[in-house]
Design an enzyme around this catalytic site. Structure first.
Site, short mmCIF file in Angstrom:
data_model
loop_
_atom_site.label_atom_id
_atom_site.label_comp_id
_atom_site.label_asym_id
_atom_site.label_seq_id
_atom_site.Cartn_x
_atom_site.Cartn_y
_atom_site.Cartn_z
N GLU A 147 0.29 -26.90 -36.70
CA GLU A 147 0.67 -28.19 -37.28
C GLU A 147 1.40 -27.85 -38.58
O GLU A 147 0.87 -27.07 -39.38
CB GLU A 147 -0.63 -28.94 -37.60
CG GLU A 147 -0.58 -30.40 -37.36
CD GLU A 147 -1.91 -31.04 -37.72
OE1 GLU A 147 -1.89 -31.95 -38.56
OE2 GLU A 147 -2.95 -30.59 -37.19
N LYS B 244 -8.13 -24.73 -44.38
CA LYS B 244 -6.96 -25.29 -45.04
C LYS B 244 -7.37 -26.11 -46.27
O LYS B 244 -6.74 -26.04 -47.32
CB LYS B 244 -6.22 -26.18 -44.04
CG LYS B 244 -4.73 -26.02 -44.04
CD LYS B 244 -4.09 -26.78 -42.89
CE LYS B 244 -3.69 -25.86 -41.74
NZ LYS B 244 -3.17 -26.57 -40.56
N ARG C 119 -12.52 -18.09 -33.18
CA ARG C 119 -11.60 -18.00 -34.30
C ARG C 119 -11.98 -16.83 -35.20
O ARG C 119 -13.09 -16.32 -35.15
CB ARG C 119 -11.59 -19.31 -35.11
CG ARG C 119 -12.91 -19.65 -35.79
CD ARG C 119 -12.74 -20.81 -36.79
NE ARG C 119 -11.95 -21.90 -36.24
CZ ARG C 119 -10.83 -22.36 -36.81
NH1 ARG C 119 -10.38 -21.86 -37.93
NH2 ARG C 119 -10.18 -23.36 -36.27
P1 ATP Z 1 -6.93 -27.05 -39.71
O1 ATP Z 1 -7.56 -26.07 -40.68
O2 ATP Z 1 -6.18 -28.16 -40.35
O3 ATP Z 1 -7.80 -27.43 -38.54
P2 ATP Z 1 -5.76 -25.03 -38.14
O4 ATP Z 1 -6.18 -23.89 -38.99
O5 ATP Z 1 -6.39 -25.26 -36.84
O6 ATP Z 1 -5.76 -26.30 -39.00
P3 ATP Z 1 -3.22 -25.25 -36.84
O7 ATP Z 1 -1.92 -25.37 -37.47
O8 ATP Z 1 -3.70 -26.35 -35.99
O9 ATP Z 1 -4.20 -24.94 -38.02
O10 ATP Z 1 -3.37 -23.87 -36.07
C1 ATP Z 1 -2.39 -23.29 -35.27
C2 ATP Z 1 -3.03 -22.31 -34.31
O11 ATP Z 1 -3.71 -21.30 -35.03
C3 ATP Z 1 -4.03 -23.00 -33.43
O12 ATP Z 1 -3.77 -22.64 -32.08
C4 ATP Z 1 -5.34 -22.49 -33.90
O13 ATP Z 1 -6.22 -22.33 -32.83
C5 ATP Z 1 -5.00 -21.14 -34.51
N1 ATP Z 1 -5.94 -20.82 -35.57
C6 ATP Z 1 -6.17 -21.51 -36.70
N2 ATP Z 1 -7.15 -20.94 -37.43
C7 ATP Z 1 -7.53 -19.83 -36.76
C8 ATP Z 1 -8.51 -18.80 -36.98
N3 ATP Z 1 -9.30 -18.80 -38.08
N4 ATP Z 1 -8.61 -17.82 -36.06
C9 ATP Z 1 -7.83 -17.80 -34.98
N5 ATP Z 1 -6.91 -18.73 -34.69
C10 ATP Z 1 -6.76 -19.74 -35.56
MG MG Z 2 -5.79 -27.53 -36.14
#
Ligand code: ATP
Ligand code: MG
Length: 589
Positions: A61, A306, A296
């Site tokens: 996003e 975030k 994750r």
């Molecule tokens: P928010 O913190 O707002 O939920 P997010 O960290 O999920 O956001 P996105 O922009 O939705 O951020 O993430 C993009 C991609 O990165 C998604 O497919 C998500 O699964 C992956 N992602 C985000 N954080 C992690 C993490 N800590 N480990 C592995 N993959 C991640």
């Molecule tokens: Mg997200």
């Protein structure tokens, strides 16, 4: 001692690779066609078979900067596509009109490229925006209403919440649930035309209010939000919910393996339900994508949420999104971490189905391994004190040759100017040596690395009793690399920089952002765990060649660690340096 080379991409197997192997063996996706760009069933029907054996996607996003967790997802998705002859789509999941900005879009693209990946394949740039699919998503919503799979609910937000049920209690059917499709359709069209206020009604999927899975209790799929979108402007005043938009994005793009984090596991039944309805209606091509969840990245000594990262920046606990202390990719780049180090890290931690913490030292070790391979060696005195060689002629100077990389003679040698007054580390002299101390104290001999053997004669002190200069004599026939030099046997070997030739500059010593492995654990304010020593700015004395370092050039400062010329603050001929990582783990208990 020689360290092992960076482990080549070893492609450790994992459960996702097993799924892909099985799918390829069974031909599950073999019948797919590709119409050249994302689209509904009609766009792919009759098109040539897909040149990509699998399709994955990285779908951020655009509402913030990418962090180390995203790096795991990027390496995973782009890495699988690379290894299986597939394509990974770079997709902006920009269905939420608020908080999304071009600045984030640009920085995300730069970060993915920096990590070594790109989205062009078979002559196409696979860079997509979910907002480009708004028309289709809306058409699909009208289809669902017409087919009896969705209805407009005019309950208030509180009523919706109150009738959702709980983990142990069923939800209750909305009074609007059985309204005629034509009536829902009319309302949906009014919603789209902006005739209703934000929150006054929503479009809901009609599934099962008694499902044990709350996500199947008639989830909202469209909501009214009179907001300007950074790409579609004011074209829309209704926006799809993430749970509705994401499966459709995957299907339009012919994604085969849609990999997401574990918290979406409970969404998978809705993902499958929605795509099944739309494909039986002929809107989406089969075979349909499958969602696969993995754990994750949780990394100790940092925060990857975030919300917390925003707080650190907004409240000024760090100096912006690219502050080298932050676990964002822009910050890592400034700090001197390398894309190769991140890719090695992603390989090494692997993927699994269960949440676990990865210790920060694992990431640091990956950076060290890569930097050790590629970083030329240089000399830097970080806490300088003068060393005067009393028997060396005043005004004279000569050169000492030092290898650029001890394990890579092909990288050659460089000349270090040597003269009567040198800078050495303050800790390399002790007036009253402790047991086992082999460096400088009166009467002891050490080798000046790549130079001469010296014998310490004493020191000068200032009014406060602090050592202001160390004195010694040198042995003219002891110069490293000259015949007979090795008859001198000494236990200590210290580095130095000629005072007359040194480049004095700012060096930032970075360390972990938090002093506790789990910042904010147990309801504690995570800010209380900030490491006050995560940034130290010093004035150091460097060997003269470092004055010509280009932004982002990385070096090993011998005995200290790996450093990079800051890409933002360095001026031509006047670089400043950031410490990426120390030579050894200083955090081990
Ligand atoms: P928010 O913190 O707002 O939920 P997010 O960290 O999920 O956001 P996105 O922009 O939705 O951020 O993430 C993009 C991609 O990165 C998604 O497919 C998500 O699964 C992956 N992602 C985000 N954080 C992690 C993490 N800590 N480990 C592995 N993959 C991640
Ligand atoms: Mg997200």
């Amino acid at each position: 001692m020689n360290k092992p080379a960076v482990t080549p991409a070893a492609h450790f197997t994992n459960f996702i690779r097993n799924i892909i192997d099985t799918d390829l063996a069974s031909g599950r996706y073999a019948s797919r066609t590709w119409g050249g760009r994302p689209g509904p069933a009609a766009a792919h029907a009759g098109a040539p078979s897909d040149p990509a054996r699998i399709r994955t996607r990285f779908p951020p996003e655009p509402n913030g900067y990418l962090h180390f967790g995203h790096a795991k997802s990027i390496c995973l998705n782009f890495g699988l596509a690379r290894d299986y002859g597939g394509v990974c789509h770079m997709r902006f999941d920009d269905t939420n009109p608020e908080k999304e900005e071009q600045e984030y879009v640009d920085s995300i693209l730069a970060a993915v490229r920096w990590l070594g990946f790109d989205w062009s394949a078979h002559g196409t740039e696979h860079l997509y925006h979910a907002s480009d699919y708004f028309n289709f998503m809306y058409q699909a919503a009208e289809y669902l209403v017409g087919a009896g799979h969705a209805y407009v609910d005019e309950q208030s937000a509180e009523e919706l919440r109150a009738t959702r049920g709980t983990l142990t209690e069923h939800g209750q059917a909305s009074p609007w649930r059985e309204r005629p499709a034509a009536e829902s359709l009319a309302r949906l069209r009014e919603m789209r035309l902006g005739k209703h206020a934000d929150g006054s009604m929503v479009l809901r999927a009609k599934i099962d209010m008694t499902s044990p899975n709350i996500n199947l209790r008639d989830p909202a799929i469209y909501r009214i939000r009179k907001a300007t979108h950074h790409r579609t402007g004011d074209t829309w005043c209704i926006y799809p919910m993430y749970a509705y938009a994401h499966p459709i994005e995957d299907a339009l793009e012919q994604i085969t393996h849609s990999i997401c984090t574990l918290e979406f596991e409970d969404q998978r039944p809705f993902y499958d339900w929605l795509l099944a309805r739309l494909s039986e209606g002929g809107l989406l091509a089969r075979p349909l994508p499958q969602q696969i969840e993995f754990a994750r990245l949780n990394l100790s000594y940092v925060v990857l949420s975030k919300r917390k990262l925003i707080q650190l920046v907004d409240e000024g606990h760090v100096d912006g999104w690219d502050d080298p202390r932050l676990p964002t990719l822009v910050a890592a780049r400034r700090r001197g971490y390398t894309p190769e180090g991140f890719r090695l890290f992603a390989e090494r931690i692997g993927v699994s189905k269960s949440d676990a913490w990865i210790d920060y030292s694992v990431l640091e070790e990956c950076m060290r391994e890569h930097l050790n391979e590629v970083a030329p060696r240089r000399t830097a005195v970080l806490d300088p004190v003068k060393l005067v060689i009393d028997n060396y002629p005043e005004g004279a100077a000569e050169e000492c040759l030092a290898p650029n990389h001890p394990q890579k003679p092909e990288l050659g040698k460089r000349a270090l100017p040597f003269s009567r007054e040198l800078w050495i580390e303050r800790e390399d002299f002790m007036e009253a040596p402790s047991k086992g101390y082999f460096r400088l104290y009166a009467g002891n001999r050490v080798r000046l690395r790549y130079g001469f053997v010296i014998e310490c004669t004493g020191c000068d002190k200032d009014a406060a009793g602090r050592v202001s200069a160390v004195h010694c004599n040198y042995f003219a026939d002891s110069k490293s690399g000259t015949p007979g030099a090795d008859i001198y046997k000494v236990k200590g070997n210290i580095h130095w920089v000629s005072a007359a030739h040194a480049y004095q500059c700012e060096v930032r010593l970075y360390d972990r952002l938090f002093k506790s492995p789990h910042p904010g654990a147990g309801e504690r304010d995570f800010l209380l765990d900030l490491n006050p020593d995560a940034k130290k700015v010093i004035s150091a004395q460097l060997e003269p060649s470092l004055q010509q370092a280009q932004p982002e050039e990385r070096f090993q400062f011998e005995r200290h660690g790996y450093f990079v010329a800051d890409r933002i603050d360095s001026m031509p001929g006047a670089p400043v340096f950031n410490r990426a990582v120390t030579l050894k783990d200083t955090w081990q208990k």
